[in-house]
Design a protein around this motif. Structure first.
Motif, PDB file in Angstrom:
ATOM      1  N   THR A  49       1.860   2.665   7.018  1.00  0.00           N
ATOM      2  CA  THR A  49       2.096   2.479   5.581  1.00  0.00           C
ATOM      3  C   THR A  49       0.856   2.056   4.803  1.00  0.00           C
ATOM      4  N   ARG A  50      -0.179   1.585   5.490  1.00  0.00           N
ATOM      5  CA  ARG A  50      -1.334   1.007   4.775  1.00  0.00           C
ATOM      6  C   ARG A  50      -2.037   2.061   3.922  1.00  0.00           C
ATOM      7  N   GLY A  51      -2.112   1.794   2.623  1.00  0.00           N
ATOM      8  CA  GLY A  51      -2.729   2.715   1.682  1.00  0.00           C
ATOM      9  C   GLY A  51      -1.764   3.693   1.046  1.00  0.00           C
ATOM     10  N   LEU A  52      -0.502   3.682   1.494  1.00  0.00           N
ATOM     11  CA  LEU A  52       0.505   4.590   0.947  1.00  0.00           C
ATOM     12  C   LEU A  52       1.425   3.836  -0.008  1.00  0.00           C
ATOM     13  N   PRO A  53       1.942   4.482  -1.062  1.00  0.00           N
ATOM     14  CA  PRO A  53       2.811   3.783  -2.031  1.00  0.00           C
ATOM     15  C   PRO A  53       4.082   3.267  -1.365  1.00  0.00           C
ATOM     16  N   GLN A  54       4.422   2.027  -1.684  1.00  0.00           N
ATOM     17  CA  GLN A  54       5.542   1.364  -1.012  1.00  0.00           C
ATOM     18  C   GLN A  54       6.653   0.918  -1.959  1.00  0.00           C
ATOM     19  N   SER A  55       6.656   1.474  -3.155  1.00  0.00           N
ATOM     20  CA  SER A  55       7.788   1.226  -4.055  1.00  0.00           C
ATOM     21  C   SER A  55       7.898   2.378  -5.044  1.00  0.00           C
ATOM     22  N   HIS A  56       9.112   2.737  -5.372  1.00  0.00           N
ATOM     23  CA  HIS A  56       9.406   3.810  -6.330  1.00  0.00           C
ATOM     24  C   HIS A  56       8.535   5.040  -6.094  1.00  0.00           C
ATOM     25  N   CYS A  57       8.449   5.435  -4.857  1.00  0.00           N
ATOM     26  CA  CYS A  57       7.699   6.639  -4.485  1.00  0.00           C
ATOM     27  C   CYS A  57       8.695   7.769  -4.210  1.00  0.00           C
ATOM     28  N   TYR A  58       8.445   8.937  -4.787  1.00  0.00           N
ATOM     29  CA  TYR A  58       9.373  10.058  -4.626  1.00  0.00           C
ATOM     30  C   TYR A  58       8.641  11.302  -4.113  1.00  0.00           C
ATOM     31  N   ASP A  59       7.554  11.093  -3.420  1.00  0.00           N
ATOM     32  CA  ASP A  59       6.729  12.172  -2.884  1.00  0.00           C
ATOM     33  C   ASP A  59       7.306  12.682  -1.563  1.00  0.00           C
ATOM     34  N   ILE A  60       7.486  13.971  -1.482  1.00  0.00           N
ATOM     35  CA  ILE A  60       7.846  14.621  -0.227  1.00  0.00           C
ATOM     36  C   ILE A  60       6.667  15.503   0.201  1.00  0.00           C
ATOM     37  N   VAL A  61       6.374  15.508   1.473  1.00  0.00           N
ATOM     38  CA  VAL A  61       5.280  16.324   2.007  1.00  0.00           C
ATOM     39  C   VAL A  61       5.877  17.596   2.609  1.00  0.00           C
ATOM     40  N   PHE A  62       5.560  18.718   1.991  1.00  0.00           N
ATOM     41  CA  PHE A  62       6.101  19.990   2.467  1.00  0.00           C
ATOM     42  C   PHE A  62       5.495  20.362   3.819  1.00  0.00           C
ATOM     43  N   ARG A  63       6.050  21.404   4.434  1.00  0.00           N
ATOM     44  CA  ARG A  63       5.771  21.697   5.853  1.00  0.00           C
ATOM     45  C   ARG A  63       4.309  22.056   6.139  1.00  0.00           C
ATOM     46  N   HIS A  64       3.603  22.647   5.167  1.00  0.00           N
ATOM     47  CA  HIS A  64       2.210  23.010   5.411  1.00  0.00           C
ATOM     48  C   HIS A  64       1.237  22.010   4.788  1.00  0.00           C
ATOM     49  N   ALA A  65       1.735  20.899   4.308  1.00  0.00           N
ATOM     50  CA  ALA A  65       0.900  19.979   3.520  1.00  0.00           C
ATOM     51  C   ALA A  65       0.425  18.768   4.308  1.00  0.00           C
ATOM     52  N   LEU A  66       0.452  18.851   5.632  1.00  0.00           N
ATOM     53  CA  LEU A  66      -0.118  17.825   6.511  1.00  0.00           C
ATOM     54  C   LEU A  66      -1.029  18.534   7.500  1.00  0.00           C
ATOM     55  N   ASP A  67      -2.281  18.073   7.608  1.00  0.00           N
ATOM     56  CA  ASP A  67      -3.210  18.742   8.523  1.00  0.00           C
ATOM     57  C   ASP A  67      -4.063  17.701   9.235  1.00  0.00           C
ATOM     58  N   ILE A  68      -4.631  18.107  10.352  1.00  0.00           N
ATOM     59  CA  ILE A  68      -5.494  17.244  11.163  1.00  0.00           C
ATOM     60  C   ILE A  68      -6.753  18.029  11.500  1.00  0.00           C
ATOM     61  N   ASP A  69      -7.896  17.355  11.530  1.00  0.00           N
ATOM     62  CA  ASP A  69      -9.128  18.090  11.825  1.00  0.00           C
ATOM     63  C   ASP A  69      -9.395  18.114  13.326  1.00  0.00           C
ATOM     64  N   GLY A  70     -10.509  18.676  13.713  1.00  0.00           N
ATOM     65  CA  GLY A  70     -10.790  18.890  15.119  1.00  0.00           C
ATOM     66  C   GLY A  70     -11.032  17.634  15.926  1.00  0.00           C
ATOM     67  N   THR A  71     -11.335  16.520  15.264  1.00  0.00           N
ATOM     68  CA  THR A  71     -11.553  15.276  15.987  1.00  0.00           C
ATOM     69  C   THR A  71     -10.253  14.578  16.356  1.00  0.00           C
ATOM     70  N   GLY A  72      -9.208  14.837  15.579  1.00  0.00           N
ATOM     71  CA  GLY A  72      -7.941  14.139  15.774  1.00  0.00           C
ATOM     72  C   GLY A  72      -7.878  12.795  15.087  1.00  0.00           C
ATOM     73  N   ASP A  73      -8.950  12.381  14.455  1.00  0.00           N
ATOM     74  CA  ASP A  73      -8.963  11.101  13.738  1.00  0.00           C
ATOM     75  C   ASP A  73      -8.689  11.271  12.241  1.00  0.00           C
ATOM     76  N   ARG A  74      -9.114  12.374  11.693  1.00  0.00           N
ATOM     77  CA  ARG A  74      -9.000  12.582  10.250  1.00  0.00           C
ATOM     78  C   ARG A  74      -7.791  13.475   9.957  1.00  0.00           C
ATOM     79  N   LEU A  75      -6.876  12.971   9.114  1.00  0.00           N
ATOM     80  CA  LEU A  75      -5.722  13.740   8.662  1.00  0.00           C
ATOM     81  C   LEU A  75      -5.687  13.720   7.145  1.00  0.00           C
ATOM     82  N   ALA A  76      -5.031  14.695   6.569  1.00  0.00           N
ATOM     83  CA  ALA A  76      -4.830  14.751   5.123  1.00  0.00           C
ATOM     84  C   ALA A  76      -3.419  15.241   4.847  1.00  0.00           C
TER      85      ALA A  76
END
Length: 373
Positions: free
Chosen positions: A312-339
């Motif tokens: 949860t750290r850095g993510l909105p924790q009240s009155h948040c209505y954001d949904i992440v669609f199926r192609h809107a989460l990715d990880i880079d080749g290191t496995g440490d960086r995600l968006a």
């Protein structure tokens, strides 16, 4: 680590760069247009963006110079409905009447072919067609061996009225081995480059079906299917019903239950080198589709689903209505960086596997697809 993100949104295609330790929007292409899908082919650097022009149809744009110039290329085309098709559609009753298999509605997935197939691309579409191009998108061939199966007439739509193919995973050990995810139609696999197909959804469960059909492989709704590049037999699925995992290339699936705050969601990412590690973005099932208690959370497992962290750290924790669609989460080749990007235009990046998230922007257009370059 990758220092560039490509973000396809309801109002354009954004390039987001990391410079001097800070992520910021560097460029916008196709401003005001509905960019539904994108791909940067790692084999030759070509960029592709699918644009939904509504009344004027779907177009595909290609760039060979990192987005400095664009050219329109071909799009998948559907065969005309035959009398036999219309009969099968009528036989499918109410579900059949809701489906339109006659024309391209959306390019829902773009995936490069294997390393030994330069220029080859796969496209999944709504309605549920699978297409292959061998000339960098100039022309497309429908995979009729999947399309012509009678099983297709049992596929049906969920949030979209028509079924669609949203996930295509090409085995890096063997480019003839391809796994696709279909909403709603289960997971299908070819091991001979598309000549023959087998449904592999044993163990998936569909609570929305009558009890006696809950485990019907062809009725499953995998929202997103991903494959671990370093261990390609390891697959993860965010399903309409929850989280499922396979360690044998989809021949069997295990449901992972009791993940807090929810097992419902759309997006999933798997670590590129560790098949035990995967990330999900949960929400309230299913018509409501908002974060649980208005708190945006990413769940992460490091042990193959035996336990999960709620990040949860850095993510909105009240009155948040954001949904992440199926192609809107990715990880880079290191496995440490995600968006990840959200339905209300939020874009976040983490540099440490999700322990801490940074908000890049809270006011982009609705985000459909996020991909690291």
């Amino acid at each position: 680590m990758s220092d560039r993100l490509h973000v396809a949104t309801r109002k354009g295609f954004f390039t987001v760069d990391r410079s001097a330790g800070k992520w910021q929007v560097a460029k916008v292409d196709f401003l005001g247009q509905n960019a539904t899908m994108s791909l940067r082919d790692p084999r030759d650097g070509t960029l592709y963006v699918a644009i939904d022009h509504g009344h004027f149809g779907t177009k595909l744009q290609r760039s060979s110079d990192e987005g400095q110039t664009w050219e329109e290329v071909g799009v998948p085309a559907f065969p005309p409905l035959t009398d036999e098709d219309r009969k099968k559609q009528a036989d499918a009753g109410e579900i059949g009447a809701r489906r339109d298999f006659s024309s391209l509605k959306e390019i829902w997935e773009l995936t490069p072919g294997g390393a030994d197939q330069p220029g080859t691309l796969w496209a999944g579409t709504i309605p549920g067609g699978l297409f292959r191009s061998t000339d960098r998108g100039a022309t497309w061939e429908m995979i009729r061996s999947l399309w012509d199966r009678d099983d297709r007439w049992h596929w049906f739509g969920g949030g979209k009225d028509s079924p669609g193919i949203h996930s295509v995973a090409v085995d890096p050990r063997n480019s003839q081995h391809v796994t696709v995810g279909i909403s709603c139609g289960g997971a299908w696999v070819t091991e001979d480059g598309g000549e023959t197909w087998e449904v592999r959804a044993k163990g998936m469960r569909a609570a929305y079906m009558p009890p006696e059909q809950a485990y019907e492989p062809n009725a499953q709704d995998p929202h997103r299917l991903v494959q671990c590049p370093a261990s390609p037999d390891a697959l993860w699925v965010q399903h309409h019903n929850g989280i499922f995992r396979s360690t044998d290339a989809g021949r069997s699936w295990t449901e992972i239950e009791n993940v807090k705050p929810s097992v419902f969601g759309f997006a999933v990412a798997v670590h590129p080198k560790d098949p035990q590690s995967a990330w999900f973005v949960p929400g309230v099932k299913d018509e409501c589709r908002v974060p649980v208690d208005g708190k945006l959370v990413v769940t992460r497992t490091r042990d193959g689903g035996q336990s999960f962290d709620a990040l949860t750290r850095g993510l909105p924790q009240s009155h948040c209505y954001d949904i992440v669609f199926r192609h809107a989460l990715d990880i880079d080749g290191t496995g440490d960086r995600l968006a990840m990007g959200s339905s209300t235009g939020g874009l976040w990046v983490t540099e440490d596997g999700g322990d801490q998230w940074e908000c890049v922007s809270a006011h982009l257009p609705q985000i459909y697809c996020v991909r690291f370059q």
